[in-house]
Scaffold this active site. Sequence first.
Site, short mmCIF file in Angstrom:
data_model
loop_
_atom_site.label_atom_id
_atom_site.label_comp_id
_atom_site.label_asym_id
_atom_site.label_seq_id
_atom_site.Cartn_x
_atom_site.Cartn_y
_atom_site.Cartn_z
N LYS A 40 0.85 -1.21 0.00
CA LYS A 40 0.00 0.00 0.00
C LYS A 40 0.88 1.25 0.00
CE LYS A 40 -4.04 2.22 1.29
NZ LYS A 40 -4.71 2.40 2.54
N GLY A 79 0.21 3.91 14.18
CA GLY A 79 -0.61 3.61 15.35
C GLY A 79 -2.07 3.54 15.03
N ARG A 88 -8.89 9.69 23.23
CA ARG A 88 -7.52 9.48 22.79
C ARG A 88 -6.75 8.66 23.83
NH1 ARG A 88 -8.11 15.12 21.69
NH2 ARG A 88 -8.24 15.54 19.48
N VAL A 118 3.42 12.22 16.29
CA VAL A 118 2.05 12.62 15.93
C VAL A 118 1.05 11.60 16.48
CG1 VAL A 118 0.50 13.07 13.99
CG2 VAL A 118 2.88 13.77 13.85
N VAL A 122 -0.37 11.46 22.27
CA VAL A 122 0.91 12.05 21.95
C VAL A 122 1.71 12.44 23.19
CG1 VAL A 122 -0.13 14.34 21.55
CG2 VAL A 122 2.02 13.78 20.51
N ASP A 123 1.04 12.91 24.24
CA ASP A 123 1.80 13.32 25.44
C ASP A 123 2.42 12.12 26.15
OD1 ASP A 123 0.98 16.21 25.37
OD2 ASP A 123 -0.99 15.28 25.56
N SER A 143 3.61 16.53 18.83
CA SER A 143 2.78 17.51 18.09
C SER A 143 1.80 18.19 19.04
CB SER A 143 2.05 16.84 16.93
OG SER A 143 1.26 15.78 17.41
N ASP A 148 -4.53 21.89 17.96
CA ASP A 148 -5.62 22.50 18.74
C ASP A 148 -5.48 24.03 18.75
OD1 ASP A 148 -6.59 19.82 20.21
OD2 ASP A 148 -4.42 19.89 20.18
N ARG A 151 -6.73 25.30 15.53
CA ARG A 151 -8.21 25.31 15.54
C ARG A 151 -8.71 26.50 16.35
NH1 ARG A 151 -8.23 18.90 16.76
NH2 ARG A 151 -8.61 18.15 14.66
N HIS A 175 -2.99 17.07 24.85
CA HIS A 175 -3.70 17.00 23.57
C HIS A 175 -4.85 16.03 23.79
CE1 HIS A 175 -4.72 16.63 19.39
NE2 HIS A 175 -4.39 15.36 19.36
P1 NAD Z 1 -4.39 4.84 10.09
O1 NAD Z 1 -5.08 3.69 10.72
O2 NAD Z 1 -4.91 5.40 8.82
O3 NAD Z 1 -2.86 4.49 9.89
C1 NAD Z 1 -2.05 3.97 10.90
C2 NAD Z 1 -0.84 3.38 10.25
O4 NAD Z 1 0.01 2.89 11.28
C3 NAD Z 1 -1.16 2.22 9.31
O5 NAD Z 1 -0.56 2.47 8.06
C4 NAD Z 1 -0.52 1.03 9.99
O6 NAD Z 1 0.02 0.09 9.06
C5 NAD Z 1 0.61 1.71 10.77
N1 NAD Z 1 1.10 0.85 11.84
C6 NAD Z 1 0.40 0.21 12.79
N2 NAD Z 1 1.23 -0.50 13.58
C7 NAD Z 1 2.49 -0.27 13.13
C8 NAD Z 1 3.78 -0.70 13.52
N3 NAD Z 1 3.96 -1.51 14.57
N4 NAD Z 1 4.84 -0.26 12.82
C9 NAD Z 1 4.68 0.58 11.77
N5 NAD Z 1 3.48 1.01 11.34
C10 NAD Z 1 2.41 0.59 12.02
O7 NAD Z 1 -4.35 5.97 11.22
P2 NAD Z 1 -4.13 7.53 10.98
O8 NAD Z 1 -5.43 8.19 10.77
O9 NAD Z 1 -3.04 7.70 9.98
O10 NAD Z 1 -3.61 7.99 12.42
C11 NAD Z 1 -2.28 7.68 12.83
C12 NAD Z 1 -2.03 8.21 14.25
O11 NAD Z 1 -2.08 9.64 14.24
C13 NAD Z 1 -3.09 7.75 15.26
O12 NAD Z 1 -2.46 7.41 16.47
C14 NAD Z 1 -3.96 9.01 15.44
O13 NAD Z 1 -4.60 9.04 16.69
C15 NAD Z 1 -2.89 10.08 15.32
N6 NAD Z 1 -3.40 11.45 15.05
C16 NAD Z 1 -2.86 12.43 15.79
C17 NAD Z 1 -3.29 13.73 15.63
C18 NAD Z 1 -2.68 14.82 16.47
O14 NAD Z 1 -3.17 15.95 16.52
N7 NAD Z 1 -1.57 14.55 17.15
C19 NAD Z 1 -4.28 14.02 14.67
C20 NAD Z 1 -4.79 12.97 13.90
C21 NAD Z 1 -4.35 11.67 14.11
#
Ligand code: NAD
Length: 315
Positions: A40, A79, A88, A118, A122-123, A143, A148, A151, A175
């Site tokens: 992918k 993640g 969260r 990210v 995150v904290d 991040s 926030d 926003r 966060h």
């Molecule tokens: P997603 O499900 O679309 O993608 C997650 C990716 O992580 C997938 O590609 C998966 O293969 C990969 N993954 C899972 N386990 C793994 C591992 N052990 N090693 C390597 N890769 C691995 O999720 P997303 O929407 O891309 O969100 C990703 C993260 O970002 C989440 O934790 C989400 O909560 C966070 N996020 C943070 C903020 C922020 O403000 N900090 C905002 C949006 C999302």
Amino acid sequence: MAKRKVAIIGAGNVGITIAYTLMLDGSADDIAIISKNKEKALGQALDLSHGIPLVNNVKIAIADYDDCRAADIIVIAAGAKTAPGETRLDLAKRNIGIFSEVMTEILKHNSAPMIIIVSNPVDVLTYMAITTFGLPATNVIGSGTVLDSSRFRYFLGKNCNVNPSDVHAYIVGEHGDSQLPLWSLVTIGGVPFDIFCEADPHSTMGAPDRKEVIADLVKDAAYFVRDFKGATYYAISVATLAMVKAILRDENGVMSVSGWMNGQYGLKDVCLSLPSIVNAKGRAAVLAPRIPDDEIEGLVKSANSLHHILDSYLR
Ligand code: NAD
């Protein structure tokens, strides 16, 4: 000039949108995408590459962890994301495991990486990078509440009918649900918020509770977006671009990134967001401006809610 390389770990919605945002901006020369799902990720990297001739001549390719060795910045976006009904912090357990795996791999190839975290929570993950994995606090940029705060500025700009980029304002703390706005520091065109409102003929929401309304809009923003489209990824990618640029260009940007607390407002042994200076050294300094007692109390409460999670999962 040395090539500026950014490695992105995790090629889900957030990781790939960060790659896309970096490509459009052109501030990184080499974008390495590291993912468990290589097929992918390859498709995504190819799709992105086909637009390169029309924007910036950057390299975008799938990569392995050994690419972290030469990376100026490693962005961790791997993640699980929150499911409906899950906060969260409910995610903590699942993502702590994934984060440990990712950090262990990174450290095999780069013993002092500059990382932007990210993934959520995150904290908690920022705390882990410093305590469990021993990274210098300056090298770890959570991040945090950068998104926030963006926003917050957006909603304030809308409410006061001014360009949001002329609004300066910070959300601090976790966060997550215990975050808080620092109303005492909000300025619009340099004018403190309360003074601006006294003379604001354009207010679209002149109600006395508008501070509360705006704070709730900010806090619930991610939940609203997720309910409509399943996930948030565009604005966080722009926020990540701002952090990447501040580091690569040594900008001394002031951003509410998450990081180690060193006694600011009496807070210790916890990571949360406060306005900080971000430059080539990473999170180079934390600003701890004078704020009123109720805002300090809010920060302490937010830290306590993080202490509770840290005690449950890590300590
Ligand atoms: P997603 O499900 O679309 O993608 C997650 C990716 O992580 C997938 O590609 C998966 O293969 C990969 N993954 C899972 N386990 C793994 C591992 N052990 N090693 C390597 N890769 C691995 O999720 P997303 O929407 O891309 O969100 C990703 C993260 O970002 C989440 O934790 C989400 O909560 C966070 N996020 C943070 C903020 C922020 O403000 N900090 C905002 C949006 C999302």
